[in-house]
Scaffold this motif. Structure first.
Motif, mmCIF file in Angstrom:
data_model
loop_
_atom_site.group_PDB
_atom_site.id
_atom_site.type_symbol
_atom_site.label_atom_id
_atom_site.label_comp_id
_atom_site.label_asym_id
_atom_site.label_seq_id
_atom_site.Cartn_x
_atom_site.Cartn_y
_atom_site.Cartn_z
ATOM 1 N N LYS A 179 31.742 56.656 43.659
ATOM 2 C CA LYS A 179 31.160 57.282 44.872
ATOM 3 C C LYS A 179 31.722 56.447 45.992
ATOM 4 O O LYS A 179 31.816 57.031 47.187
ATOM 5 C CB LYS A 179 29.600 57.411 44.744
ATOM 6 N N GLN A 180 31.933 55.284 45.844
ATOM 7 C CA GLN A 180 32.219 54.548 47.094
ATOM 8 C C GLN A 180 33.959 54.337 47.334
ATOM 9 O O GLN A 180 34.491 53.898 48.263
ATOM 10 C CB GLN A 180 31.781 53.105 46.939
ATOM 11 N N GLY A 181 34.485 55.233 46.339
ATOM 12 C CA GLY A 181 35.926 55.277 46.430
ATOM 13 C C GLY A 181 36.802 54.393 45.540
ATOM 14 O O GLY A 181 37.969 54.465 45.405
ATOM 15 N N TYR A 182 36.090 53.629 44.829
ATOM 16 C CA TYR A 182 36.729 52.833 43.700
ATOM 17 C C TYR A 182 37.186 53.770 42.661
ATOM 18 O O TYR A 182 36.396 53.664 41.698
ATOM 19 C CB TYR A 182 35.908 51.626 43.353
ATOM 20 N N ASP A 183 38.066 54.579 42.531
ATOM 21 C CA ASP A 183 37.908 55.429 41.498
ATOM 22 C C ASP A 183 39.311 55.398 40.527
ATOM 23 O O ASP A 183 39.432 56.055 39.706
ATOM 24 C CB ASP A 183 38.502 56.989 42.135
ATOM 25 N N THR A 184 39.871 54.152 40.533
ATOM 26 C CA THR A 184 40.766 53.610 39.410
ATOM 27 C C THR A 184 40.161 52.142 39.009
ATOM 28 O O THR A 184 39.934 51.331 39.491
ATOM 29 C CB THR A 184 42.215 53.468 39.904
ATOM 30 N N TRP A 185 40.154 52.050 37.655
ATOM 31 C CA TRP A 185 39.416 50.911 36.964
ATOM 32 C C TRP A 185 40.564 50.269 36.102
ATOM 33 O O TRP A 185 41.247 51.041 35.294
ATOM 34 C CB TRP A 185 38.308 51.173 36.409
ATOM 35 N N THR A 186 40.290 48.961 36.003
ATOM 36 C CA THR A 186 40.722 48.288 34.798
ATOM 37 C C THR A 186 39.701 47.365 34.246
ATOM 38 O O THR A 186 38.731 46.835 34.965
ATOM 39 C CB THR A 186 42.084 47.369 35.189
ATOM 40 N N PHE A 187 39.798 46.965 32.931
ATOM 41 C CA PHE A 187 38.509 46.246 32.192
ATOM 42 C C PHE A 187 39.005 45.022 31.569
ATOM 43 O O PHE A 187 40.012 45.049 31.257
ATOM 44 C CB PHE A 187 37.809 47.029 31.161
ATOM 45 N N GLY A 211 36.649 59.381 38.072
ATOM 46 C CA GLY A 211 37.507 58.375 38.034
ATOM 47 C C GLY A 211 38.491 58.114 37.089
ATOM 48 O O GLY A 211 38.302 59.192 36.002
ATOM 49 N N LYS A 212 39.305 57.070 37.055
ATOM 50 C CA LYS A 212 40.391 56.856 36.058
ATOM 51 C C LYS A 212 40.428 55.542 35.594
ATOM 52 O O LYS A 212 40.344 54.633 36.505
ATOM 53 C CB LYS A 212 41.820 57.473 36.645
ATOM 54 N N VAL A 213 40.834 55.271 34.558
ATOM 55 C CA VAL A 213 40.770 53.943 33.823
ATOM 56 C C VAL A 213 42.228 53.659 33.603
ATOM 57 O O VAL A 213 42.961 54.321 32.702
ATOM 58 C CB VAL A 213 39.931 53.857 32.377
ATOM 59 N N LEU A 214 42.777 52.441 34.050
ATOM 60 C CA LEU A 214 44.212 52.623 34.085
ATOM 61 C C LEU A 214 44.771 51.462 32.790
ATOM 62 O O LEU A 214 45.717 51.791 32.140
ATOM 63 C CB LEU A 214 44.878 51.866 35.392
ATOM 64 N N SER A 215 43.765 50.801 32.758
ATOM 65 C CA SER A 215 44.168 49.741 31.623
ATOM 66 C C SER A 215 42.736 49.213 31.085
ATOM 67 O O SER A 215 41.879 49.017 31.673
ATOM 68 C CB SER A 215 45.150 48.766 31.789
ATOM 69 N N THR A 216 42.818 48.380 29.841
ATOM 70 C CA THR A 216 41.903 47.655 29.364
ATOM 71 C C THR A 216 42.437 46.325 28.672
ATOM 72 O O THR A 216 43.365 46.588 28.050
ATOM 73 C CB THR A 216 40.811 48.363 28.290
ATOM 74 N N VAL A 217 41.712 45.312 28.791
ATOM 75 C CA VAL A 217 42.202 44.077 28.034
ATOM 76 C C VAL A 217 41.095 43.466 27.258
ATOM 77 O O VAL A 217 40.010 43.190 28.036
ATOM 78 C CB VAL A 217 42.967 42.974 28.861
ATOM 79 N N ARG A 218 41.188 43.024 26.161
ATOM 80 C CA ARG A 218 40.355 42.131 25.564
ATOM 81 C C ARG A 218 40.350 40.809 25.251
ATOM 82 O O ARG A 218 41.596 40.390 25.156
ATOM 83 C CB ARG A 218 40.117 42.618 24.044
ATOM 84 N N ALA A 219 39.186 39.929 25.799
ATOM 85 C CA ALA A 219 39.520 38.434 25.928
ATOM 86 C C ALA A 219 38.487 38.201 24.823
ATOM 87 O O ALA A 219 37.143 38.488 24.629
ATOM 88 C CB ALA A 219 38.851 38.116 27.267
#
Length: 423
Positions: A179-187, A211-219
């Motif tokens: 809602k605050q405009g952060y509509d693309t995410w990476t994890f 929103g959209k999820v562009l990528s994820t990475v596992r640590a």
């Protein structure tokens, strides 16, 4: 005078004697002391509460000895005994290992007379212990473990999840950030059950919010070097970098993100699970502006401030939401044992469902059929150094989210208990 007169006199004499006898009986009954309320039927003449958590690793500050202190405070505030019968608090370190936690739980339930186990951070351990508690018909109240599966597909008739879960963290944080405009995410996600569940629930909420999820990475769990994972997150170009981890992992990830200049480069940092001890450790200069969701903040109102100061006097730190949740859960559990007149797990759980939760942690909280304790959640933002007025003056409230909105609807969790109840 007819022969009816003697019979009438006899009847009057009998009625008079009967009335006098009744009055005498009533007087005798009034003189006897009222029957005492039934004492709780305790299986071994006492209540034994066990705190199972991380005493030595990444969650030691967030749970650890502080959760034991919180449990002991709750027992003291309850009165120290249950109608004259002792209440004991014991504890152990599960080392964040499901096999270690399972072995401790079996020993406690089978041989040491433990009535309820509490806390249990690290979702893989909580899931393992919940299965044991279910098999043995014993009570488990989770405050530290976060996977929403505990009240979903892995729910138990003797299991309660008290403080938070991955759905609530993801729902409140994800919706607000989009809602605050952060509509693309990476994890950047911790590679174990809790991290996977947190990432899963957050992705669902981001997508639901547009929103959209562009990528994820596992640590790996407890990794010291996040450099390669942060570089991947930076390269994604996502507006928001979400950390789906906890404890020491979150602290290290945010510190190193600051060193790599992710925020300075325009990416917003969001910690899906961060505790006040983590923010304190990071320092307000590094953590300022960070969004987070919590079930508890010590400076929310007069009651929480009073509890926070008492806790800090013993623990040296302000309480995390996990530790405050343990305090609340122990108090509610003891009230339910007293009200139920029994420490049998299913009987106590039924009473805990009947009774609203009203204490410094929650107002109007309730335990659902799936084991979820529903209460308000809070979206907070870390203050700037200029806004803070003291060492622990770290958060400002952005939004209060009612429990019915924050937590997953019972119909969507897949808990078999809910399906059975609906039939």
């Amino acid at each position: 005078m007819t022969d009816a007169t003697p019979r009438t006199t006899a009847r009057l004499r009998g009625a008079l004697l009967g009335g006098l006898a009744a009055l005498a009986g009533a007087a005798l009954a009034a003189a006897q002391p009222a029957p005492a309320a039934a004492e709780p039927q305790l299986s071994d003449g006492k209540v034994r509460i066990a705190v199972l958590n991380d005493m030595s690793s990444v969650y030691a500050d967030s749970t650890g000895r502080g959760s034991v202190i919180a449990a002991e405070m709750a027992v003291k505030d309850f009165g120290g005994t249950l109608d004259g019968k002792p209440i004991e608090v014991i504890f152990a370190d599960h080392q964040n290992k499901p096999d270690v936690g399972s072995n401790i739980a079996r020993q406690w339930y089978d041989r040491e007379g433990v009535d309820a186990i509490l806390d249990v951070p690290t979702s893989s351990v909580a899931l393992a212990v919940q299965q044991i508690a279910k098999e043995k018909g014993k009570l488990l109240i989770v405050s530290g473990g976060g996977t929403s599966d505990l009240t979903g597909t892995a729910c138990s008739p003797t299991g309660i999840q008290w403080t938070y879960d991955t759905y609530a963290l993801s729902h409140v944080s994800g919706s607000a950030a989009v809602k605050q405009g952060y509509d693309t995410w990476t994890f950047v996600t911790a590679d174990y059950a809790f991290g996977h569940a947190l990432e899963r629930d957050a992705i669902a909420e981001v997508k639901r919010s547009g929103g959209k999820v562009l990528s994820t990475v596992r640590a790996p769990f407890a990794t010291a070097d996040f450099s390669s994972f942060l570089l991947q997150a930076q390269a994604s170009g996502a507006k928001l970098v979400a950390f789906a981890n906890a404890g020491g992992d979150t602290i290290n990830a945010i510190k190193q993100a600051n060193e790599f200049g992710l925020a300075q480069g325009g990416q917003r940092l969001l910690a899906l699970l961060v505790n006040i001890d983590d923010v304190h450790s990071l320092g307000i200069t590094v953590a300022q502006g960070l969004l987070l969701t919590t079930a508890f903040y010590w400076d929310r109102d007069a009651e929480t401030r009073a509890f926070g100061e008492r806790f800090k006097a013993q623990a040296g730190l302000m309480p995390t939401m996990h530790q405050a949740g343990v305090y609340s859960a122990v108090g509610h559990y003891l009230k339910a044992v007293r009200a139920a007149g029994s420490d049998e797990a299913r009987t106590v759980v039924a009473k805990m469902r009947e009774m609203p939760v009203n204490d410094m942690f929650a107002k109007g909280g309730r335990v659902r059929e799936d084991g979820r304790m529903v209460h308000d959640m809070y979206l907070m933002q870390v203050k700037t150094p200029q806004e803070s007025k003291g060492e622990w003056d770290l958060y400002k409230l952005v939004a209060t989210v009612p429990g019915d909105e924050a937590f997953r609807p019972m119909s969507e969790g897949g808990c078999p208990l809910v399906k059975a109840a609906a039939k």
